[in-house]
Enzyme design. Structure first.
Site, PDB file in Angstrom:
ATOM      1  N   CYS A  65      20.284  24.261  52.324  1.00 37.03           N
ATOM      2  CA  CYS A  65      19.239  23.865  51.391  1.00 37.03           C
ATOM      3  C   CYS A  65      19.808  24.034  49.991  1.00 37.03           C
ATOM      4  O   CYS A  65      21.014  24.233  49.846  1.00 37.03           O
ATOM      5  CB  CYS A  65      17.928  24.633  51.611  1.00 37.03           C
ATOM      6  SG  CYS A  65      17.933  26.381  51.204  1.00 37.03           S
ATOM      7  N   HIS A  98      31.345  41.137  62.554  1.00 38.76           N
ATOM      8  CA  HIS A  98      30.524  42.342  62.560  1.00 38.76           C
ATOM      9  C   HIS A  98      29.096  42.115  63.032  1.00 38.76           C
ATOM     10  O   HIS A  98      28.479  43.024  63.582  1.00 38.76           O
ATOM     11  CB  HIS A  98      30.466  42.956  61.159  1.00 38.76           C
ATOM     12  CG  HIS A  98      31.768  43.549  60.725  1.00 38.76           C
ATOM     13  ND1 HIS A  98      31.874  44.281  59.568  1.00 38.76           N
ATOM     14  CD2 HIS A  98      33.008  43.512  61.271  1.00 38.76           C
ATOM     15  CE1 HIS A  98      33.128  44.681  59.423  1.00 38.76           C
ATOM     16  NE2 HIS A  98      33.836  44.220  60.436  1.00 38.76           N
TER      17      HIS A  98
END
Length: 145
Positions: A65, A98
């Site tokens: 966006c 992670h």
């Protein structure tokens, strides 16, 4: 890989460029829209992207966006999605390593085409590290009531 991509009106051009780039790399890409720069609401496209990643139709999602913020919030409303807003390759790689992110978000007004491609490359080429991160990632998909 099967990758779904969606945007709002502010990112429709970046979406088209990244869609074509992903196809050139050999990925199967589902463009969830929109097709034009006519005004649309980013939550609608974020929710749609989240649903196709959550149900396994796509392995990964790319959400775009103007800033990347709103659509990432919409994708993350789905508990099966871990959408990371990134602006450079290190954060994209760490989101995978992670956090086992399965969606990446970027802002078309903030991220240039070359940087967006570099972020995608880092995101898609990084594996989840597991180990000490696995329990934390599990908690992201299963928040306490």
């Amino acid at each position: 890989m099967r990758i779904a991509i969606a945007s709002d009106h502010a990112a429709v051009d970046l979406k088209a460029t990244l869609r074509d780039y992903l196809i050139e790399l050999g990925h199967e890409v589902a463009d969830l829209g929109p097709e034009t720069a006519d005004r649309v609401d980013y939550p609608d496209y974020g929710y749609l992207l989240g649903s196709v990643v959550a149900d396994g139709t796509a392995d990964y999602g790319v959400a775009l966006c103007g800033s990347g913020i709103g659509i990432s919030m919409a994708v993350n409303r789905n508990p099966a999605c871990r959408c990371a807003l990134v602006s450079e390759p290190l954060s994209a790689a760490l989101a995978r390593e992670h956090n086992n992110a399965n969606c990446i978000a970027m802002g078309a007004r903030l991220t240039g085409i070359d940087m967006a491609k570099a972020c995608l490359d880092a995101f898609l080429s990084t594996e989840f590290g597991g180990g000490r991160h696995a329990g934390r990632v599990e908690k992201l998909s299963n928040p306490p009531a």
